[in-house]
Design a protein around this motif. Structure first.
Motif, mmCIF file in Angstrom:
data_model
loop_
_atom_site.group_PDB
_atom_site.id
_atom_site.type_symbol
_atom_site.label_atom_id
_atom_site.label_comp_id
_atom_site.label_asym_id
_atom_site.label_seq_id
_atom_site.Cartn_x
_atom_site.Cartn_y
_atom_site.Cartn_z
ATOM 1 N N ALA A 115 -11.888 15.751 -3.652
ATOM 2 C CA ALA A 115 -12.881 16.719 -3.165
ATOM 3 C C ALA A 115 -13.751 17.222 -4.319
ATOM 4 C CB ALA A 115 -12.172 17.863 -2.459
ATOM 5 N N ALA A 116 -13.864 16.415 -5.377
ATOM 6 C CA ALA A 116 -14.595 16.823 -6.580
ATOM 7 C C ALA A 116 -16.047 17.205 -6.306
ATOM 8 C CB ALA A 116 -14.564 15.687 -7.609
ATOM 9 N N GLU A 117 -16.606 16.656 -5.206
ATOM 10 C CA GLU A 117 -18.030 16.908 -4.926
ATOM 11 C C GLU A 117 -18.202 17.751 -3.662
ATOM 12 O OE1 GLU A 117 -19.835 13.040 -4.619
ATOM 13 O OE2 GLU A 117 -19.250 12.471 -6.644
ATOM 14 N N ALA A 118 -17.125 18.360 -3.190
ATOM 15 C CA ALA A 118 -17.195 18.947 -1.839
ATOM 16 C C ALA A 118 -16.574 20.335 -1.756
ATOM 17 C CB ALA A 118 -16.528 17.994 -0.856
ATOM 18 N N HIS A 119 -16.797 21.165 -2.776
ATOM 19 C CA HIS A 119 -16.282 22.542 -2.740
ATOM 20 C C HIS A 119 -16.881 23.279 -1.553
ATOM 21 C CE1 HIS A 119 -16.611 20.973 -6.797
ATOM 22 N NE2 HIS A 119 -15.648 21.786 -7.198
ATOM 23 N N GLY A 120 -16.024 23.728 -0.667
ATOM 24 C CA GLY A 120 -16.514 24.535 0.459
ATOM 25 C C GLY A 120 -17.022 23.728 1.640
ATOM 26 N N ALA A 121 -17.040 22.398 1.524
ATOM 27 C CA ALA A 121 -17.457 21.588 2.674
ATOM 28 C C ALA A 121 -16.367 21.676 3.740
ATOM 29 C CB ALA A 121 -17.662 20.135 2.252
ATOM 30 N N GLU A 122 -16.776 21.553 5.014
ATOM 31 C CA GLU A 122 -15.797 21.705 6.087
ATOM 32 C C GLU A 122 -15.810 20.504 7.020
ATOM 33 O OE1 GLU A 122 -15.347 25.825 7.770
ATOM 34 O OE2 GLU A 122 -17.157 26.105 6.566
ATOM 35 N N TYR A 123 -14.620 20.283 7.583
ATOM 36 C CA TYR A 123 -14.407 19.139 8.477
ATOM 37 C C TYR A 123 -13.834 19.650 9.791
ATOM 38 C CZ TYR A 123 -12.359 14.923 10.400
ATOM 39 O OH TYR A 123 -12.024 13.889 11.237
ATOM 40 N N THR B 158 0.848 -1.208 0.000
ATOM 41 C CA THR B 158 0.000 0.000 0.000
ATOM 42 C C THR B 158 0.882 1.256 0.000
ATOM 43 O OG1 THR B 158 -1.574 -1.226 1.350
ATOM 44 C CG2 THR B 158 -1.936 1.140 1.155
ATOM 45 N N ARG B 159 0.540 2.185 -0.869
ATOM 46 C CA ARG B 159 1.305 3.437 -0.937
ATOM 47 C C ARG B 159 0.449 4.662 -0.640
ATOM 48 N NH1 ARG B 159 4.501 0.557 -0.265
ATOM 49 N NH2 ARG B 159 5.984 -0.430 -1.672
ATOM 50 N N ALA B 160 -0.842 4.567 -0.922
ATOM 51 C CA ALA B 160 -1.682 5.773 -0.780
ATOM 52 C C ALA B 160 -3.120 5.400 -0.434
ATOM 53 C CB ALA B 160 -1.647 6.572 -2.081
ATOM 54 N N ILE B 161 -3.810 6.383 0.122
ATOM 55 C CA ILE B 161 -5.254 6.263 0.402
ATOM 56 C C ILE B 161 -5.933 7.415 -0.332
ATOM 57 C CG2 ILE B 161 -7.039 6.167 2.179
ATOM 58 C CD1 ILE B 161 -4.755 5.650 4.233
ATOM 59 N N MET B 162 -7.055 7.104 -0.979
ATOM 60 C CA MET B 162 -7.793 8.130 -1.714
ATOM 61 C C MET B 162 -9.211 8.246 -1.139
ATOM 62 S SD MET B 162 -8.686 8.130 -5.767
ATOM 63 C CE MET B 162 -7.026 8.144 -6.398
ATOM 64 N N PRO B 163 -9.388 9.009 -0.060
ATOM 65 C CA PRO B 163 -10.751 9.203 0.446
ATOM 66 C C PRO B 163 -11.535 10.123 -0.491
ATOM 67 C CG PRO B 163 -9.174 10.473 1.756
ATOM 68 C CD PRO B 163 -8.375 9.754 0.710
ATOM 69 N N VAL B 164 -12.829 9.870 -0.627
ATOM 70 C CA VAL B 164 -13.668 10.679 -1.525
ATOM 71 C C VAL B 164 -14.831 11.263 -0.706
ATOM 72 C CG1 VAL B 164 -15.027 10.678 -3.659
ATOM 73 C CG2 VAL B 164 -13.144 9.037 -3.388
ATOM 74 N N HIS B 165 -14.948 12.573 -0.704
ATOM 75 C CA HIS B 165 -16.043 13.227 0.037
ATOM 76 C C HIS B 165 -17.305 13.117 -0.813
ATOM 77 C CE1 HIS B 165 -12.827 14.778 2.516
ATOM 78 N NE2 HIS B 165 -12.311 15.435 1.500
ATOM 79 N N ILE B 166 -18.146 12.148 -0.463
ATOM 80 C CA ILE B 166 -19.253 11.801 -1.357
ATOM 81 C C ILE B 166 -20.455 12.743 -1.190
ATOM 82 C CG2 ILE B 166 -21.009 10.005 -1.796
ATOM 83 C CD1 ILE B 166 -18.390 9.158 -3.002
ATOM 84 N N TYR B 167 -20.953 13.208 -2.328
ATOM 85 C CA TYR B 167 -22.166 14.049 -2.385
ATOM 86 C C TYR B 167 -22.082 15.287 -1.477
ATOM 87 C CZ TYR B 167 -24.082 9.953 -4.799
ATOM 88 O OH TYR B 167 -24.284 8.908 -5.664
ATOM 89 N N GLY B 168 -20.859 15.743 -1.223
ATOM 90 C CA GLY B 168 -20.701 16.983 -0.460
ATOM 91 C C GLY B 168 -20.469 16.797 1.023
#
Ligand SMILES: Cc1ncc(COP(=O)(O)O)c(C=O)c1O
Length: 377
Positions: free
Chosen positions: A153-161, A120-130
């Motif tokens: 972050a293709a679906e999460a412009h401006g979303a905050e964590y 394993t070299r990388a993890i790609m989390p995806v912020h789904i539906y914002g």
């Protein structure tokens, strides 16, 4: 028919595009490219932005910048768009899947560590539906195992964590500013659009230079037509970036509107017993990119039938993603054979999203909610 999305170009988009046409800066050089990169990177809290042709090419060169070897593995959620897997495969590496959380539909962090191997070299989390992924545990696991995190972050412009939400001093941080690298799409259905477009963000200046070179045929600054690496033409045009700059000027308004729309849908639809509505975890500020509904199995109705019945009421919808392990093109390549991801499978079968575009009026939202109620009554 109420459409799922219509872009809203009500700021200075026309003025900026006109400037490109008037001045002749219509190709991939010009002031708007750099402004768009700088503004978007700063908004997300990252130092460098590299604008590219779309979100898929952004993922592709983000993965390429890791210099993976064949058989190196990248972990990603089963429930996502195929672009994530393509980015790994185009780099001759191996995608490894994890099922998703039943309430956020994002990568289930409780299952993540079990998927790590010596390759394993990388993890790609995806912020789904914002909705953001729970990034603290992802980043902690990545650190423990020496892995790179590429945030999609293709679906999460401006979303905050709420970073550090279980610790003494939590801080709200924007999606796209949490990983080592992050990627965005600016397709017309996104919160910020350039028609087609994408961007990679990083804090690493060397990686940023490499990404700029990869998007532009790997020309070298010292000797232009001497190539030492295979590149791509993944350039964005100044005209597209001009639209992007005008869009970013309105980002606060856009995010506020999308959050209001999401909350309004939730108010109107909560109480219907057969539906799972989008969640918002206490550590998340979702932007409700698309407002998804998952219809319960015991209604005897799946998302296809639900969509047909909504269509008859004048409401257009889109089905949820189909899991990567259920894609014929990937199974035919010997990937994910026999693998099962029950949450992903259920939400793919039972989920769809409602009209969610910025141009949607309140009256249209009321019509949509009434249609959902009718279909389920
Ligand atoms: C999560 C995610 N990643 C990547 C992409 C790819 O972006 P594009 O369509 O701009 O190539 C999308 C597109 O919707 C997406 O939703």
């Amino acid at each position: 028919m109420i459409p799922v999305n219509e872009p809203l170009l009500t700021g200075r988009e026309m003025e900026f595009v006109e400037e490109c046409v008037r001045t002749g800066w219509i190709s991939s050089a010009g002031r708007f490219i750099e402004e768009f990169e700088a503004h978007w990177a700063a908004y997300c809290g990252m130092q460098h932005g590299i604008a590219v042709s779309n979100g898929t090419t952004a993922l592709q060169i983000a993965v390429e910048s890791l210099n993976l070897k064949p058989d190196d593995e990248v972990i990603l959620p089963s429930f996502t768009i195929i672009s994530c897997v393509l980015a790994v495969l185009y780099n001759e590496a191996v995608p490894v899947l994890v099922d998703v959380d039943p309430s956020t539909y994002c990568l289930d962090v409780a299952q993540l560590e079990a998927r790590i191997t010596p390759r394993t070299r990388a993890i790609m989390p995806v912020h789904i539906y914002g909705h953001p992924v729970d990034m603290d545990p992802v980043l902690a696991i990545a650190k423990r195992h020496g892995l790179v995190v590429i945030e999609d972050a293709a679906e999460a412009h401006g979303a905050e964590y709420l970073s550090g939400h279980d610790g003494p001093s939590p801080v709200w941080r924007r999606c796209g500013g949490l990983g080592d690298l992050s990627t965005f799409s600016f397709y017309a259905n996104k919160l910020i659009t350039t028609g087609e477009g994408g961007m990679v963000l990083t804090n690493d200046g060397t990686v940023a230079e490499r990404l700029k070179s990869l998007r532009n045929l790997s020309f070298r600054s010292e000797q232009r037509f001497l190539h030492t690496e295979l590149g791509h033409n993944f350039r964005l045009t100044n005209m597209q970036a001009a639209i992007g700059v005008a869009q970013v000027e309105r980002i606060d308004e856009i995010v506020a509107r999308k959050r209001w729309m999401g909350q309004r849908y939730t108010e109107r639809l909560s109480g219907l017993p057969w539906l799972q509505l989008p969640t918002e975890m206490p550590w998340a500020r979702s932007v409700y990119w698309m407002y998804g509904l998952v219809i319960h199995d015991d209604t005897g109705m799946d998302a296809v039938e639900f969509a047909q019945r909504l269509r008859a009421e004048g409401v257009d919808t889109r089905p949820f993603f189909l899991g990567m392990h259920e894609q014929p093109v990937l199974l035919n390549r010997g990937l994910f054979s026999g693998e099962q991801y029950p949450v992903s499978e259920r939400i793919s079968r039972q989920g769809l999203y409602l009209p969610s575009g910025l141009a949607l009026t309140e009256g249209q939202m009321d019509h949509v909610c009434e249609a959902v109620r009718q279909v389920l009554s």
